[in-house]
Design a protein around this motif. Sequence first.
Motif, PDB file in Angstrom:
ATOM      1  N   ARG A  14       0.808  -1.223   0.000  1.00  0.00           N
ATOM      2  CA  ARG A  14       0.000   0.000   0.000  1.00  0.00           C
ATOM      3  C   ARG A  14       0.835   1.265   0.000  1.00  0.00           C
ATOM      4  O   ARG A  14       0.507   2.235  -0.665  1.00  0.00           O
ATOM      5  N   GLU A  15       1.909   1.282   0.780  1.00  0.00           N
ATOM      6  CA  GLU A  15       2.616   2.531   1.058  1.00  0.00           C
ATOM      7  C   GLU A  15       4.061   2.532   0.573  1.00  0.00           C
ATOM      8  O   GLU A  15       4.889   3.246   1.112  1.00  0.00           O
ATOM      9  N   SER A  16       4.341   1.771  -0.448  1.00  0.00           N
ATOM     10  CA  SER A  16       5.699   1.673  -0.954  1.00  0.00           C
ATOM     11  C   SER A  16       6.269   3.039  -1.295  1.00  0.00           C
ATOM     12  O   SER A  16       5.583   3.895  -1.847  1.00  0.00           O
ATOM     13  N   ASP A  17       7.542   3.246  -0.967  1.00  0.00           N
ATOM     14  CA  ASP A  17       8.204   4.483  -1.353  1.00  0.00           C
ATOM     15  C   ASP A  17       8.449   4.529  -2.852  1.00  0.00           C
ATOM     16  O   ASP A  17       8.713   5.576  -3.414  1.00  0.00           O
ATOM     17  N   ALA A  18       8.391   3.394  -3.493  1.00  0.00           N
ATOM     18  CA  ALA A  18       8.693   3.339  -4.918  1.00  0.00           C
ATOM     19  C   ALA A  18       7.479   3.641  -5.790  1.00  0.00           C
ATOM     20  O   ALA A  18       7.571   4.372  -6.752  1.00  0.00           O
ATOM     21  N   LEU A  19       6.348   3.073  -5.459  1.00  0.00           N
ATOM     22  CA  LEU A  19       5.194   3.173  -6.350  1.00  0.00           C
ATOM     23  C   LEU A  19       3.891   3.369  -5.593  1.00  0.00           C
ATOM     24  O   LEU A  19       3.716   2.839  -4.507  1.00  0.00           O
ATOM     25  N   THR A  20       2.981   4.085  -6.221  1.00  0.00           N
ATOM     26  CA  THR A  20       1.596   4.111  -5.777  1.00  0.00           C
ATOM     27  C   THR A  20       0.857   3.272  -6.802  1.00  0.00           C
ATOM     28  O   THR A  20       0.742   3.655  -7.965  1.00  0.00           O
ATOM     29  N   LEU A  21       0.412   2.102  -6.365  1.00  0.00           N
ATOM     30  CA  LEU A  21      -0.212   1.155  -7.281  1.00  0.00           C
ATOM     31  C   LEU A  21      -1.664   1.500  -7.551  1.00  0.00           C
ATOM     32  O   LEU A  21      -2.354   2.033  -6.683  1.00  0.00           O
ATOM     33  N   GLU A  22      -2.105   1.192  -8.753  1.00  0.00           N
ATOM     34  CA  GLU A  22      -3.517   1.339  -9.083  1.00  0.00           C
ATOM     35  C   GLU A  22      -4.292   0.262  -8.330  1.00  0.00           C
ATOM     36  O   GLU A  22      -3.801  -0.845  -8.128  1.00  0.00           O
ATOM     37  N   LYS A  23      -5.486   0.585  -7.917  1.00  0.00           N
ATOM     38  CA  LYS A  23      -6.303  -0.344  -7.137  1.00  0.00           C
ATOM     39  C   LYS A  23      -6.572  -1.623  -7.932  1.00  0.00           C
ATOM     40  O   LYS A  23      -6.932  -1.579  -9.096  1.00  0.00           O
ATOM     41  N   GLY A  24      -6.362  -2.753  -7.296  1.00  0.00           N
ATOM     42  CA  GLY A  24      -6.662  -4.050  -7.898  1.00  0.00           C
ATOM     43  C   GLY A  24      -5.694  -4.508  -8.971  1.00  0.00           C
ATOM     44  O   GLY A  24      -6.001  -5.429  -9.722  1.00  0.00           O
ATOM     45  N   VAL A  25      -4.517  -3.909  -9.026  1.00  0.00           N
ATOM     46  CA  VAL A  25      -3.573  -4.241 -10.092  1.00  0.00           C
ATOM     47  C   VAL A  25      -3.254  -5.732 -10.135  1.00  0.00           C
ATOM     48  O   VAL A  25      -3.218  -6.335 -11.213  1.00  0.00           O
ATOM     49  N   PHE A  26      -3.039  -6.363  -9.004  1.00  0.00           N
ATOM     50  CA  PHE A  26      -2.637  -7.763  -8.999  1.00  0.00           C
ATOM     51  C   PHE A  26      -3.803  -8.741  -9.103  1.00  0.00           C
ATOM     52  O   PHE A  26      -3.597  -9.938  -9.204  1.00  0.00           O
ATOM     53  N   SER A  37      -0.275  -1.574 -16.030  1.00  0.00           N
ATOM     54  CA  SER A  37      -0.567  -0.831 -14.810  1.00  0.00           C
ATOM     55  C   SER A  37       0.712  -0.562 -14.016  1.00  0.00           C
ATOM     56  O   SER A  37       0.936   0.555 -13.529  1.00  0.00           O
ATOM     57  N   LEU A  38       1.555  -1.590 -13.866  1.00  0.00           N
ATOM     58  CA  LEU A  38       2.814  -1.412 -13.150  1.00  0.00           C
ATOM     59  C   LEU A  38       3.718  -0.412 -13.870  1.00  0.00           C
ATOM     60  O   LEU A  38       4.378   0.409 -13.234  1.00  0.00           O
ATOM     61  N   LYS A  39       3.735  -0.468 -15.181  1.00  0.00           N
ATOM     62  CA  LYS A  39       4.551   0.465 -15.967  1.00  0.00           C
ATOM     63  C   LYS A  39       4.073   1.903 -15.750  1.00  0.00           C
ATOM     64  O   LYS A  39       4.878   2.805 -15.496  1.00  0.00           O
ATOM     65  N   ARG A  40       2.754   2.104 -15.819  1.00  0.00           N
ATOM     66  CA  ARG A  40       2.196   3.451 -15.579  1.00  0.00           C
ATOM     67  C   ARG A  40       2.575   3.953 -14.186  1.00  0.00           C
ATOM     68  O   ARG A  40       3.025   5.091 -14.018  1.00  0.00           O
ATOM     69  N   SER A  41       2.394   3.103 -13.190  1.00  0.00           N
ATOM     70  CA  SER A  41       2.702   3.498 -11.813  1.00  0.00           C
ATOM     71  C   SER A  41       4.172   3.847 -11.657  1.00  0.00           C
ATOM     72  O   SER A  41       4.516   4.833 -11.000  1.00  0.00           O
ATOM     73  N   ALA A  42       5.041   3.044 -12.248  1.00  0.00           N
ATOM     74  CA  ALA A  42       6.479   3.277 -12.116  1.00  0.00           C
ATOM     75  C   ALA A  42       6.909   4.558 -12.819  1.00  0.00           C
ATOM     76  O   ALA A  42       7.738   5.311 -12.311  1.00  0.00           O
ATOM     77  N   PRO A  52      12.295   3.084 -13.619  1.00  0.00           N
ATOM     78  CA  PRO A  52      10.904   2.619 -13.637  1.00  0.00           C
ATOM     79  C   PRO A  52      10.806   1.101 -13.839  1.00  0.00           C
ATOM     80  O   PRO A  52      10.005   0.438 -13.176  1.00  0.00           O
ATOM     81  N   PHE A  53      11.638   0.549 -14.712  1.00  0.00           N
ATOM     82  CA  PHE A  53      11.607  -0.899 -14.946  1.00  0.00           C
ATOM     83  C   PHE A  53      11.924  -1.671 -13.673  1.00  0.00           C
ATOM     84  O   PHE A  53      11.193  -2.589 -13.296  1.00  0.00           O
ATOM     85  N   ARG A  54      12.997  -1.300 -12.998  1.00  0.00           N
ATOM     86  CA  ARG A  54      13.389  -2.018 -11.777  1.00  0.00           C
ATOM     87  C   ARG A  54      12.340  -1.871 -10.687  1.00  0.00           C
ATOM     88  O   ARG A  54      12.062  -2.820  -9.952  1.00  0.00           O
ATOM     89  N   SER A  55      11.755  -0.699 -10.555  1.00  0.00           N
ATOM     90  CA  SER A  55      10.722  -0.494  -9.535  1.00  0.00           C
ATOM     91  C   SER A  55       9.494  -1.348  -9.814  1.00  0.00           C
ATOM     92  O   SER A  55       8.947  -1.978  -8.905  1.00  0.00           O
ATOM     93  N   ALA A  56       9.059  -1.377 -11.075  1.00  0.00           N
ATOM     94  CA  ALA A  56       7.878  -2.170 -11.439  1.00  0.00           C
ATOM     95  C   ALA A  56       8.142  -3.659 -11.243  1.00  0.00           C
ATOM     96  O   ALA A  56       7.316  -4.384 -10.672  1.00  0.00           O
ATOM     97  N   MET A  57       9.303  -4.127 -11.688  1.00  0.00           N
ATOM     98  CA  MET A  57       9.632  -5.550 -11.562  1.00  0.00           C
ATOM     99  C   MET A  57       9.789  -5.938 -10.090  1.00  0.00           C
ATOM    100  O   MET A  57       9.347  -7.016  -9.680  1.00  0.00           O
ATOM    101  N   SER A  58      10.370  -5.055  -9.306  1.00  0.00           N
ATOM    102  CA  SER A  58      10.530  -5.338  -7.873  1.00  0.00           C
ATOM    103  C   SER A  58       9.182  -5.492  -7.183  1.00  0.00           C
ATOM    104  O   SER A  58       8.998  -6.387  -6.352  1.00  0.00           O
ATOM    105  N   MET A  59       8.241  -4.622  -7.517  1.00  0.00           N
ATOM    106  CA  MET A  59       6.922  -4.714  -6.893  1.00  0.00           C
ATOM    107  C   MET A  59       6.215  -6.000  -7.316  1.00  0.00           C
ATOM    108  O   MET A  59       5.575  -6.664  -6.495  1.00  0.00           O
ATOM    109  N   LEU A  60       6.338  -6.372  -8.575  1.00  0.00           N
ATOM    110  CA  LEU A  60       5.731  -7.619  -9.051  1.00  0.00           C
ATOM    111  C   LEU A  60       6.356  -8.825  -8.356  1.00  0.00           C
ATOM    112  O   LEU A  60       5.649  -9.713  -7.869  1.00  0.00           O
ATOM    113  N   ASN A  61       7.666  -8.856  -8.259  1.00  0.00           N
ATOM    114  CA  ASN A  61       8.344  -9.954  -7.567  1.00  0.00           C
ATOM    115  C   ASN A  61       7.979  -9.996  -6.087  1.00  0.00           C
ATOM    116  O   ASN A  61       7.786 -11.068  -5.519  1.00  0.00           O
TER     117      ASN A  61
END
Length: 99
Positions: A14-26, A37-42, A52-61
Motif C-alpha cells: 500500500r505505502e511503498s516508497d517506490a510506487l503508488t499502485l492502481e487499485k486491484g492491479v494484482f 498498470s505497473l509500468k504506468r505506476s512506475a 521505472p523498470f526495476r521499480s515495477a519488476m521489484s513490486m511484481l516480484n
Amino acid sequence: MRPHSERWSARVTRESDALTLEKGVFTQRSARAIALSLKRSAERSTRRKSSPFRSAMSMLNFYINRMGTKMSAGRRKILERAKQDLRELFGRGSKATHS
C-alpha cells in the motif's frame, strides 16, 4: 489478528516508497493489463529510487513472493507472464520463453 509479517507486507504494498499502485492491479485477469498498470505506476512515481523498470519488476516480484504457496498455479502463470510483458514494454527483451 493477522501475523505481524502479513501486516508488514500489506503495508509495503500500500505505502511503498517506490510506487503508488492502481487499485486491484494484482487481481486483474490479464498479464498484459498488470504489466501496463505497473509500468504506468512506475513512470508516474516521483518517489522511486531506481529506474521505472526495476521499480515495477521489484513490486511484481514482491507480490509473487508474498503470496507464496497460497497462489494457484493459474494465478502464478499470469503473474509470471506479466514479468515477461513488463520486460517487453520496457524494451528489455525476454529472459526465457514460458510455455
